[in-house]
Write an enzyme that holds these catalytic residues in place. Structure first.
Site, short mmCIF file in Angstrom:
data_model
loop_
_atom_site.label_atom_id
_atom_site.label_comp_id
_atom_site.label_asym_id
_atom_site.label_seq_id
_atom_site.Cartn_x
_atom_site.Cartn_y
_atom_site.Cartn_z
N ALA A 32 -10.41 -16.15 -16.60
CA ALA A 32 -10.74 -17.54 -16.95
C ALA A 32 -9.58 -18.49 -16.61
O ALA A 32 -8.51 -18.05 -16.17
CB ALA A 32 -11.08 -17.62 -18.43
N HIS A 33 -9.81 -19.75 -16.87
CA HIS A 33 -8.81 -20.75 -16.48
C HIS A 33 -7.51 -20.61 -17.26
O HIS A 33 -7.51 -20.30 -18.43
CB HIS A 33 -9.34 -22.18 -16.58
CG HIS A 33 -9.99 -22.58 -17.85
ND1 HIS A 33 -10.63 -23.78 -18.01
CD2 HIS A 33 -10.13 -21.94 -19.04
CE1 HIS A 33 -11.10 -23.87 -19.22
NE2 HIS A 33 -10.82 -22.77 -19.87
#
Lengths: 350, 350, 350
Positions: C242-243
């Site tokens: 994920a980011h």
């Protein structure tokens, strides 16, 4: 593509997005940044009080604060009800979507009988099949495939290598990231004589407006009726939505979540990453399912549901698992201590 | 593509698929539908007695029923042994696969030395590498890549953006959905001096006949020997099959299931969604693994295996987890009550 | 593509890779094979003493052995410290990466302002956007999309249909398998008034040197700061990063693992298949997380962590789950036996 980031005076941002400006309205804002990484020209924000400590020492030109934090800095500040939502709006303002040049790329293939709006941009190596309809200002990244009679609503943007199978319907303003697959066959098989017979999947996928679909997420077409994703649903990467699922409006689902066939998820739900929802069950509006949990039966009322097992040092965990396996025996021992031996259980055995 | 749905008289369906026709043989059947959504021209079915109640009020033109339900409706009916399998066959009859026009699209690239059967249809933006062989009536959707010396057996159909890496073998009548990747390198790395050395993956993927592979599923090539998917295996979306796995004939595997390296799955197994199978173990024929369960050791006999944890309201679940962590202490307390203090454990402590 | 497997005399292998040669140095080695499947011309290896039994009867031409096993066979042998790592090196020697012919395929699209090194090979149906930089000897498989100002470092190889979004940075010698998506938007949404506002994801993905990324793996771009994958990281298939995650150097992560937003994974970690790491936590260097485990809080010291639940026969498992749900009651019963009734709990109730 053209455009890209823009700059605004702090006062212009407040004029457009609201909130109360405290201090100098002149700073030129080029981008949003965290308090710690911000420099001159950056607008930062405090959405969680625990980060207030980073206000001291930030090099940001201005800060977005909640009303209760209005005195927390001497920097120019925007005071508002919800700094996180304000940050989102300000970031949208500063980072407008790049505008793609309209037109069908010379190396795209649009079949006869497909309709592509004149303001749409169809990238190289896209295939748009017969009867498909591509709305105004739609952007198809390189290598997308849009099947027969599929529809993509206006202002939707598809990343590279997105597949939209035949007859699928995508609403307006969708954002679909690379590798997503909309409308592949549901997993419909019937056993007969030790083999599997494939059940044709003749339903569709119907996606409402303002939906986001993450990279490599898959949404299967219905077996007979449709699979439905309602307005405003946000799907992260690598999610699997099986055939005939319905996801209610404004529900958000995190990466790796899997929704099995014919499950119905309510509106305004939050489904955590790698959560699993059993098929043929219903989940009420406003339900939160924590990451990795497995919902095995219908949930009738809003609230948070979980079956999370937090990792521990492996040696301790091994003891816990051993204890878990001995639980039935332990219960029997307690029953004996209580003087209530289980019928048929020989006293003294443990 | 051409063709699409066909219509049949009810009597024609029975003439082709068997079963006993009760009532009018003339109704024209255009499609299959559920009892609730059916209208005139639709054939419906009751595969589960709990849906018998929907017979009243259905607008279907005819219904497929099990032998025991023969008097359940006044509508024209097909009575048979297995309504669900009959439904699958009837749906196949009514929804024949669209026929793709044979030929290599002008915007496909077929390298010298590849063999493409004259009846095969190679879509736009496909790349077929040197030495690859594409069988009779194979359909490659837009944007597929078939590597060197890979083989696709006759009547197989690949959706958009499918990758079949070099030397992979796909049997006859395969259905492979968009984004699936066949034959990427297995995850072979050897540690040395705190770094990882890549181990070339020189085996192949070998897929039998009548196999279905879901969207974005990945099947890795073997490290030395081959990864093998036997005849009739059905794989849902987003499954991961690691290197050197063998999946036995007619096994069905649901979405998100992961089979680790060198595991051997028997024939006629059913692996639930998001189930995990440890590497280097064997699973007997006829085993069912429930969704989300993790099989950590070999299973020697048919049956159903599980480690499902059903979600509960989060507050109750938190108590359960706390209790679980206190299990060892609880066992100690029971031991003390039984008058058998653990050696070295101080009495009175809890 | 050209080249492919090479052959070497056994003595040449030792001359290049080291180790002690015992016996005939002349056998010509064509490939590596397991002891059981090896034939003449094959080099095999024993990396685990439990396979020593297969030495008897192997048809291999030579064997790689650990120092302690030097007398275990009469076949020509290479004796070394680490047979598994030696096998990896020998396999690399015998299976050099095929060399792609340099150049941009006539059916690729490279936009004005992109830089493609003259030794790079850009496959058919690739799109390289404005400002992108493709390094020396890079190979892009068919159908890759490289976004604006993205960079691919020298000697990196991308499989078919890989997407590298705008501004992403891939280091040197990367291997990225088919369908991987680098730099799609992180899942950034802010709630406001019952709807979700999309938060523009303006950070990048920055990948170091010598990184491998498996098929259909997704690595999201950062929200504000970057998502970072350090040197030597090895990622299996269908992983989700994920980011704003950071993965430390030389960490290996198996298939289906999911790392939630802003988590920081140390160096030299091993994350098992389908393991989940909660967002915003930190994991120390040298941590092993077992397959399917869920790490919910920071881990401060090296070691192995687990929350694995092994599957059992379903009937036994059902009893365990029932017991688990009754744990709180059981604890209460033990408390009563100890003569310490819970305040407010009626004595005698169970």
């Amino acid at each position: 593509m053209s455009s890209g980031p823009r700059t605004y005076r702090l006062g212009e941002i407040v004029a457009r997005l609201g909130g109360e400006l405290i201090g100098d309205q002149d700073p030129e804002i080029r981008r949003i940044a965290t308090l710690e990484s911000a420099g001159p020209g950056d607008l930062s924000f405090v959405s969680n009080p625990k980060y207030l400590k980073h206000l001291t020492g930030t090099r940001a030109s201005a800060v977005i604060l909640a009303r209760g934090q209005r005195g927390a800095t001497r920097l120019p500040a925007i005071v508002c009800d919800d700094p996180y939502a304000y940050y989102a709006r300000a970031a949208q303002l500063l980072n407008p979507e790049p505008q793609a040049a309209p037109g069908i790329h010379a190396q795209a293939v649009v079949e006869a009988g497909a309709e592509v709006a004149s303001s749409a941009a169809v990238g190289p190596f896209c295939h748009v099949a017969r009867g498909a309809r591509i709305g105004e200002r739609v952007v198809l990244g390189p290598g997308c495939a849009v099947g027969e009679e599929a529809q993509i609503g206006e202002d939707s943007r598809l990343g590279p290598s997105v597949t939209v199978y035949a007859r699928s319907v995508v609403g307006k303003r969708a954002v679909i990231h690379a590798g997503a697959v909309i409308g592949a066959d549901g997993f419909g098989i019937a056993p007969q004589g030790g083999r599997w017979i494939k059940i044709p999947q003749t339903g569709r996928v119907v996606i409402g407006d303002d939906v986001e679909v993450g990279a490599n997420t898959t949404i299967d077409r219905g077996a007979l009726d449709d699979t439905v994703i309602e307005d405003g649903v946000k799907l992260d990467n690598q999610i699997q939505i099986a055939h005939n699922v319905r996801v209610g409006a404004h529900t958000a689902i995190a990466a790796f979540a899997g929704i099995a066939g014919s499950a119905r998820i309510g509106s305004h739900c939050a489904i955590g990453g790698a959560a699993r929802i059993m098929g043929h069950i219903e989940i009420a509006d406003g339900v939160t399912v924590t990451a990795t949990s497995f919902v095995t039966k219908s949930i009738r009322s809003a609230g948070t549901y979980s079956s999370v097992l937090p990792a521990e040092p492996a040696q301790e965990w091994a003891k816990t698992v051993a204890q878990l396996r001995g639980l039935e025996r332990l219960t029997g021992r307690v029953r004996e201590l209580e003087g209530r031996p289980k019928p048929g259980k020989r006293k003294g055995k443990r």
